[in-house]
Write a protein that holds these residues in place. Structure first.
Motif, mmCIF file in Angstrom:
data_model
loop_
_atom_site.group_PDB
_atom_site.id
_atom_site.type_symbol
_atom_site.label_atom_id
_atom_site.label_comp_id
_atom_site.label_asym_id
_atom_site.label_seq_id
_atom_site.Cartn_x
_atom_site.Cartn_y
_atom_site.Cartn_z
ATOM 1 N N ALA A 1 4.486 7.639 -20.592
ATOM 2 C CA ALA A 1 4.107 6.229 -20.456
ATOM 3 C C ALA A 1 3.672 5.664 -21.805
ATOM 4 N N TYR A 2 2.936 6.463 -22.584
ATOM 5 C CA TYR A 2 2.519 6.031 -23.916
ATOM 6 C C TYR A 2 3.739 5.790 -24.805
ATOM 7 N N ALA A 3 4.677 6.718 -24.795
ATOM 8 C CA ALA A 3 5.880 6.568 -25.621
ATOM 9 C C ALA A 3 6.705 5.356 -25.197
ATOM 10 N N ASP A 4 6.725 5.071 -23.891
ATOM 11 C CA ASP A 4 7.508 3.951 -23.365
ATOM 12 C C ASP A 4 6.749 2.627 -23.398
ATOM 13 N N SER A 5 5.510 2.639 -23.918
ATOM 14 C CA SER A 5 4.663 1.433 -23.923
ATOM 15 C C SER A 5 4.450 0.910 -22.510
ATOM 16 N N ASP A 6 4.330 1.809 -21.559
ATOM 17 C CA ASP A 6 4.170 1.446 -20.146
ATOM 18 C C ASP A 6 2.671 1.298 -19.827
ATOM 19 N N ILE A 7 2.138 0.138 -20.118
ATOM 20 C CA ILE A 7 0.707 -0.111 -19.949
ATOM 21 C C ILE A 7 0.295 -0.040 -18.479
ATOM 22 N N GLN A 8 1.137 -0.542 -17.585
ATOM 23 C CA GLN A 8 0.791 -0.557 -16.165
ATOM 24 C C GLN A 8 0.580 0.851 -15.627
ATOM 25 N N THR A 9 1.425 1.777 -16.021
ATOM 26 C CA THR A 9 1.249 3.162 -15.591
ATOM 27 C C THR A 9 -0.029 3.751 -16.185
ATOM 28 N N LEU A 10 -0.266 3.485 -17.457
ATOM 29 C CA LEU A 10 -1.469 4.001 -18.101
ATOM 30 C C LEU A 10 -2.737 3.477 -17.432
ATOM 31 N N LYS A 11 -2.727 2.224 -16.985
ATOM 32 C CA LYS A 11 -3.907 1.646 -16.340
ATOM 33 C C LYS A 11 -4.292 2.416 -15.078
ATOM 34 N N ARG A 12 -3.309 3.017 -14.415
ATOM 35 C CA ARG A 12 -3.588 3.741 -13.176
ATOM 36 C C ARG A 12 -4.125 5.143 -13.422
ATOM 37 N N LEU A 13 -3.946 5.636 -14.646
ATOM 38 C CA LEU A 13 -4.205 7.047 -14.891
ATOM 39 C C LEU A 13 -5.319 7.336 -15.885
ATOM 40 N N VAL A 14 -5.699 6.354 -16.698
ATOM 41 C CA VAL A 14 -6.677 6.630 -17.754
ATOM 42 C C VAL A 14 -7.852 5.660 -17.663
ATOM 43 N N GLY A 15 -8.996 6.090 -18.187
ATOM 44 C CA GLY A 15 -10.192 5.272 -18.202
ATOM 45 C C GLY A 15 -10.141 4.194 -19.270
ATOM 46 N N PRO A 16 -11.121 3.283 -19.264
ATOM 47 C CA PRO A 16 -11.111 2.121 -20.167
ATOM 48 C C PRO A 16 -11.044 2.466 -21.652
ATOM 49 N N GLU A 17 -11.798 3.466 -22.113
ATOM 50 C CA GLU A 17 -11.813 3.789 -23.546
ATOM 51 C C GLU A 17 -10.472 4.353 -23.999
ATOM 52 N N VAL A 18 -9.916 5.241 -23.193
ATOM 53 C CA VAL A 18 -8.606 5.805 -23.542
ATOM 54 C C VAL A 18 -7.544 4.711 -23.496
ATOM 55 N N LEU A 19 -7.609 3.859 -22.474
ATOM 56 C CA LEU A 19 -6.633 2.774 -22.360
ATOM 57 C C LEU A 19 -6.694 1.860 -23.573
ATOM 58 N N ASP A 20 -7.900 1.542 -24.023
ATOM 59 C CA ASP A 20 -8.039 0.674 -25.197
ATOM 60 C C ASP A 20 -7.394 1.301 -26.425
ATOM 61 N N THR A 21 -7.598 2.601 -26.602
ATOM 62 C CA THR A 21 -6.994 3.302 -27.739
ATOM 63 C C THR A 21 -5.472 3.271 -27.654
ATOM 64 N N PHE A 22 -4.947 3.570 -26.460
ATOM 65 C CA PHE A 22 -3.492 3.561 -26.277
ATOM 66 C C PHE A 22 -2.920 2.164 -26.495
ATOM 67 N N GLU A 23 -3.587 1.153 -25.958
ATOM 68 C CA GLU A 23 -3.082 -0.217 -26.085
ATOM 69 C C GLU A 23 -3.038 -0.654 -27.546
ATOM 70 N N ARG A 24 -4.061 -0.295 -28.311
ATOM 71 C CA ARG A 24 -4.072 -0.669 -29.724
ATOM 72 C C ARG A 24 -2.953 0.031 -30.496
ATOM 73 N N ALA A 25 -2.721 1.299 -30.175
ATOM 74 C CA ALA A 25 -1.642 2.035 -30.843
ATOM 75 C C ALA A 25 -0.278 1.451 -30.473
ATOM 76 N N ILE A 26 -0.099 1.114 -29.200
ATOM 77 C CA ILE A 26 1.166 0.521 -28.751
ATOM 78 C C ILE A 26 1.374 -0.845 -29.388
ATOM 79 N N ALA A 27 0.311 -1.652 -29.451
ATOM 80 C CA ALA A 27 0.415 -2.972 -30.076
ATOM 81 C C ALA A 27 0.779 -2.850 -31.558
ATOM 82 N N GLY A 28 0.183 -1.863 -32.237
ATOM 83 C CA GLY A 28 0.511 -1.643 -33.638
ATOM 84 C C GLY A 28 1.967 -1.263 -33.826
#
Length: 206
Positions: free
Chosen positions: A92-119
């Motif tokens: 999901a991280y590699a595919d930039s699939d934020i919706q899937t990540l939201k179901r599986l990870v907590g807020p701090e991890v999600l924020d880190t992943f979202e920033r990396a994907i946005a970059g």
């Protein structure tokens, strides 16, 4: 894993997620269940440290925390779910699939992943991830306090990871190189819940 969208891949992902949630809901339940130097990673989610756990428990004490609330905690069943979660989250991280990540990870991890994907998107880069498999997954620590249980899992896996620019030039990684990845992930759930809805709350790469 490419970030382009294919209908067949979407159907497959939905099927995998459905299986994952069915498996995830059984973690911690007691009913019977069926049974080289490390290369540097330039764009892997576990490289972003979202939680730091300096505990170094012995093998004899690593399950003490969870067994305070679940004496018959099924380690094999938990690790089966943890392995599935690991692969799905990385994909999901590699595919930039934020919706899937939201179901599986907590807020701090999600924020880190979202920033990396946005970059990655700002740089017009894509991450292609080929997940080969997990050679080792083990529980290295557990903790229970204030109504929350945490289980720390150490993974050793093999992947092929390549980051490409907008013109398909390789920015990082090597499509011909198998990389050994060692990650320590922390999962947590509310102990008062009848279902163990575990979420990824911290990652650390070695």
């Amino acid at each position: 894993m490419n970030e382009t969208t294919d209908p067949n891949n979407h159907i497959l992902l939905v099927g995998i997620i459905a299986f994952y949630w069915a498996l995830l809901s059984s973690w911690g339940q007691t009913q019977p269940r069926p049974g080289n130097d490390k290369a540097k990673r330039d764009d892997a989610p576990a490289d972003q440290l979202t939680g730091n756990d300096e505990r170094t428990p012995s093998a004899d004490t690593s399950l003490d925390g969870i067994r305070k609330i679940e004496p018959d905690f099924d380690v094999a069943a938990f690790l089966a779910g943890a392995k599935t979660a690991y692969e799905i989250i990385l994909r999901a991280y590699a595919d930039s699939d934020i919706q899937t990540l939201k179901r599986l990870v907590g807020p701090e991890v999600l924020d880190t992943f979202e920033r990396a994907i946005a970059g990655r998107r700002d740089r017009e880069e894509t991450l292609q991830l080929t997940f080969i498999g997990i050679s080792e997954a083990k529980v290295v620590d557990t903790l229970e306090e204030e109504g929350t249980a945490e289980v720390v899992v150490r993974y050793v896996s093999d992947v092929v990871s390549v980051t490409r620019s907008a013109n398909d030039a390789i920015v990082a990684g090597d499509p011909r190189q198998l990389v050994e990845v060692i990650d320590t992930w922390t999962f947590a759930c509310e102990t008062r819940s009848t279902k163990r809805n575990w979420m990824l709350i911290a990652t650390e790469g070695e």
